[in-house]
Write a protein that holds these residues in place. Structure first.
Motif, short mmCIF file in Angstrom:
data_model
loop_
_atom_site.label_atom_id
_atom_site.label_comp_id
_atom_site.label_asym_id
_atom_site.label_seq_id
_atom_site.Cartn_x
_atom_site.Cartn_y
_atom_site.Cartn_z
N LEU A 35 0.87 -1.17 0.00
CA LEU A 35 0.00 0.00 0.00
C LEU A 35 0.90 1.22 0.00
O LEU A 35 1.60 1.51 0.98
CB LEU A 35 -0.91 0.00 1.23
CG LEU A 35 -1.86 1.21 1.35
CD1 LEU A 35 -2.89 1.20 0.21
CD2 LEU A 35 -2.57 1.21 2.70
N GLU A 36 0.93 1.92 -1.12
CA GLU A 36 1.80 3.09 -1.30
C GLU A 36 1.00 4.35 -0.98
O GLU A 36 0.06 4.70 -1.70
CB GLU A 36 2.32 3.11 -2.75
CG GLU A 36 3.23 4.26 -3.10
CD GLU A 36 3.60 4.21 -4.57
OE1 GLU A 36 3.27 5.17 -5.29
OE2 GLU A 36 4.19 3.19 -5.00
N ASN A 37 1.36 5.02 0.10
CA ASN A 37 0.58 6.17 0.56
C ASN A 37 1.06 7.46 -0.08
O ASN A 37 2.18 7.90 0.19
CB ASN A 37 0.65 6.28 2.08
CG ASN A 37 -0.40 7.24 2.62
OD1 ASN A 37 -1.55 7.23 2.18
ND2 ASN A 37 -0.02 8.06 3.57
N THR A 38 0.26 8.05 -0.92
CA THR A 38 0.48 9.26 -1.71
C THR A 38 1.25 8.95 -2.98
O THR A 38 1.91 7.91 -3.09
CB THR A 38 1.21 10.40 -0.95
OG1 THR A 38 2.60 10.15 -0.91
CG2 THR A 38 0.66 10.58 0.46
N LEU A 39 1.18 9.88 -3.92
CA LEU A 39 1.88 9.74 -5.20
C LEU A 39 3.33 10.18 -5.13
O LEU A 39 4.03 10.14 -6.14
CB LEU A 39 1.15 10.57 -6.26
CG LEU A 39 -0.25 10.11 -6.66
CD1 LEU A 39 -0.93 11.18 -7.52
CD2 LEU A 39 -0.20 8.78 -7.38
N THR A 40 3.78 10.61 -3.96
CA THR A 40 5.12 11.19 -3.86
C THR A 40 6.22 10.16 -3.67
O THR A 40 7.40 10.52 -3.62
CB THR A 40 5.19 12.19 -2.68
OG1 THR A 40 4.98 11.47 -1.45
CG2 THR A 40 4.15 13.28 -2.83
N ILE A 41 5.89 8.86 -3.58
CA ILE A 41 6.91 7.81 -3.45
C ILE A 41 6.69 6.75 -4.54
O ILE A 41 6.49 5.57 -4.26
CB ILE A 41 6.89 7.19 -2.04
CG1 ILE A 41 5.45 6.88 -1.58
CG2 ILE A 41 7.58 8.10 -1.05
CD1 ILE A 41 5.39 6.15 -0.25
N VAL A 99 0.46 -3.71 -6.05
CA VAL A 99 0.62 -2.47 -5.32
C VAL A 99 -0.63 -1.61 -5.50
O VAL A 99 -1.12 -1.44 -6.62
CB VAL A 99 1.89 -1.70 -5.76
CG1 VAL A 99 1.89 -1.42 -7.25
CG2 VAL A 99 2.05 -0.41 -4.98
N ILE A 100 -1.15 -1.12 -4.39
CA ILE A 100 -2.29 -0.21 -4.39
C ILE A 100 -1.79 1.16 -3.97
O ILE A 100 -1.09 1.31 -2.97
CB ILE A 100 -3.39 -0.68 -3.40
CG1 ILE A 100 -3.93 -2.04 -3.84
CG2 ILE A 100 -4.51 0.34 -3.32
CD1 ILE A 100 -4.88 -2.67 -2.83
N VAL A 101 -2.13 2.18 -4.75
CA VAL A 101 -1.73 3.55 -4.43
C VAL A 101 -2.90 4.23 -3.72
O VAL A 101 -4.02 4.26 -4.23
CB VAL A 101 -1.34 4.33 -5.69
CG1 VAL A 101 -0.86 5.73 -5.31
CG2 VAL A 101 -0.23 3.60 -6.46
N TYR A 102 -2.61 4.75 -2.53
CA TYR A 102 -3.61 5.48 -1.75
C TYR A 102 -3.39 6.96 -2.06
O TYR A 102 -2.43 7.57 -1.62
CB TYR A 102 -3.41 5.18 -0.27
CG TYR A 102 -4.50 5.67 0.67
CD1 TYR A 102 -5.72 6.16 0.21
CD2 TYR A 102 -4.30 5.62 2.04
CE1 TYR A 102 -6.70 6.58 1.07
CE2 TYR A 102 -5.28 6.03 2.93
CZ TYR A 102 -6.47 6.52 2.44
OH TYR A 102 -7.45 6.95 3.31
N VAL A 103 -4.28 7.55 -2.86
CA VAL A 103 -4.07 8.87 -3.44
C VAL A 103 -4.72 9.95 -2.58
O VAL A 103 -5.93 9.91 -2.32
CB VAL A 103 -4.63 8.94 -4.88
CG1 VAL A 103 -4.31 10.29 -5.51
CG2 VAL A 103 -4.06 7.80 -5.72
N HIS A 104 -3.90 10.93 -2.18
CA HIS A 104 -4.38 12.08 -1.40
C HIS A 104 -4.14 13.39 -2.14
O HIS A 104 -4.38 14.45 -1.57
CB HIS A 104 -3.65 12.15 -0.05
CG HIS A 104 -3.75 10.91 0.78
ND1 HIS A 104 -4.68 10.76 1.79
CD2 HIS A 104 -3.05 9.77 0.76
CE1 HIS A 104 -4.52 9.58 2.37
NE2 HIS A 104 -3.54 8.95 1.75
#
Length: 402
Positions: free
Chosen positions: A108-114, A128-133
């Motif tokens: 779970l990748e939190n934010t698009l910044t990584i 991989v799931i991207v958690y977009v804020h």
């Protein structure tokens, strides 16, 4: 829903860029609670030390600090890109080794910044799931395309609002029905004292969040100066700190407060892990962000505290404040409009007070953390392949092969 049976609990690796306790950090902490409560083993990796690490451990997660590239706006320029490439060459193997060690069911990748966690996970054949804020609609199209690139290779995307979904849309994931919005769940304070009956003395105003130009904190200071010019008493608490490298902005805010005659009326409280005491001490909260916001947790926190809130009328702040009668919207970057709105809070205090108490109940229902947790796990599990149970060899049959 618990993960299917196998050789122990399924693992989720959560990658977070920082270890603070601001908006996206608090929501990934909620996501960790959701996954742990559903029977998953959760391992969290942050690029730096910080208060989020203790909170994650208290929740039952394992934590590994691993410095990895985090995309900043400065890196989207040619010189910044060169430094970023050098970091990738060094750090990508370390990220891949951590994935191999943890053996997660998904990342779970939190934010698009990584975004390089997406690359590391996919090279290890891990979903991989991207958690977009993010809702950076105002970015240059090229920079925005680069920031959204990880979504092309992700197994799924969970958006924290419809605003972020619109700004960071992933057409391929939408077509495969692997994109979903899970609106933030925000826990209400254990105790929420009602607003004071009458405004006696200064109007108590609170700002909660980063001290940064994009958040428009200077607009609050200028509005306080305009209030003083009208002989309206006001006291402002700024709750938050600066991002490293932006210390100049806090110094500028302090100078500006003196210039507008509010040096004794603007207090710099600093970061607080819990904002409830500061909100309880206030009459009204302000959220004056200049730049796009994907949502507005602090808007919800103010409403949960039974306090009116004044927000800049754009992007996710508009979405977060929709339907609440004690939320006042003002034009962006307009100190005069903020001062007028604050004066209206004083003159209409009894009406605003009643509305804020009613809104607190509505906010509790709309942003119930238990509903968020159940929905988050349901959506995440629907985006990754089912975990295959381990098949043990039949010892009653002779072994084949050599």
């Amino acid at each position: 829903m618990r993960p299917p049976p196998g050789d122990g609990p399924a693992t989720v690796l959560i990658a977070n860029p920082s270890a603070d306790l601001y908006g996206s950090d608090r929501m990934v902490l909620e996501a960790a609670h959701a996954l742990i409560g559903s029977g998953y083993r959760v391992v969290v990796t942050c690029s730096v030390e910080g208060p989020l690490i203790r909170a994650m451990r208290d929740a039952g997660a394992e934590v590994r600090v691993l410095a990895v590239p985090v995309i900043r706006k400065s890196m989207l320029r040619p010189r910044g890109m060169l430094g970023l490439i050098r970091r990738i060459v060094v750090d990508l193997p370390r990220m891949r080794r951590l994935i191999a060690e943890v053996r997660p069911r998904f990342v779970l990748e939190n934010t698009l910044t990584i975004p390089f966690w997406t690359l590391a996970a996919r090279t290890r054949r891990v979903p991989v799931i991207v958690y977009v804020h993010e809702a950076e609609a105002s970015l240059h199209p090229g920079a925005r395309a680069l920031l959204r690139a990880p979504l092309r290779w992700a197994s799924g995307a969970i958006y924290n609002s419809e605003t972020s979904r619109k700004a960071s849309r992933a057409p391929a994931l939408e077509r495969m029905r692997r994109a979903a919005t899970v609106v933030n769940g925000v826990a209400a304070p254990a105790e929420a004292p009602p607003p004071r009956q009458d405004i006696v003395g200064p109007l108590r105003v609170v700002y909660v969040g980063r001290l940064s130009p994009r958040k428009g904190v200077d607009v609050v200071v200028d509005a306080a100066g305009l209030m003083r010019e009208r002989d309206l008493d006001i006291a402002v608490d700024l709750v938050g700190d600066v991002f490293p490298g932006y210390e100049w902005y806090e110094e500028e805010l302090r100078r500006r407060a003196e210039e507008v005659g509010c040096g004794d009326r603007v207090r710099f409280i600093g970061f607080r892990p819990s904002v409830w005491p500061e909100l309880a001490a206030a009459d009204v909260a302000v959220v004056p962000s200049r730049a796009d916001e994907s949502f507005g947790n602090v808007v919800v926190e103010a409403l949960l505290s039974g306090r009116p809130v004044i927000v800049a009328d754009h992007s996710g702040l508009r979405e977060a404040s929709a339907g609440f009668s004690s939320a006042i919207r003002i034009p962006v970057d307009d100190a005069a409009a903020l001062a007028i709105a604050l004066e209206n809070v004083i003159t209409r205090w009894q009406t605003m007070r009643v509305a804020a108490l009613a809104d607190a109940e509505l906010a509790r229902k709309r942003h119930d953390p238990s509903a968020f947790r159940a929905r988050f796990v349901e959506v995440a599990e629907g985006m990754v392949p089912a975990r295959r149970p381990v098949t043990l060899p039949n010892r009653s049959q002779p072994a084949t092969g050599r």
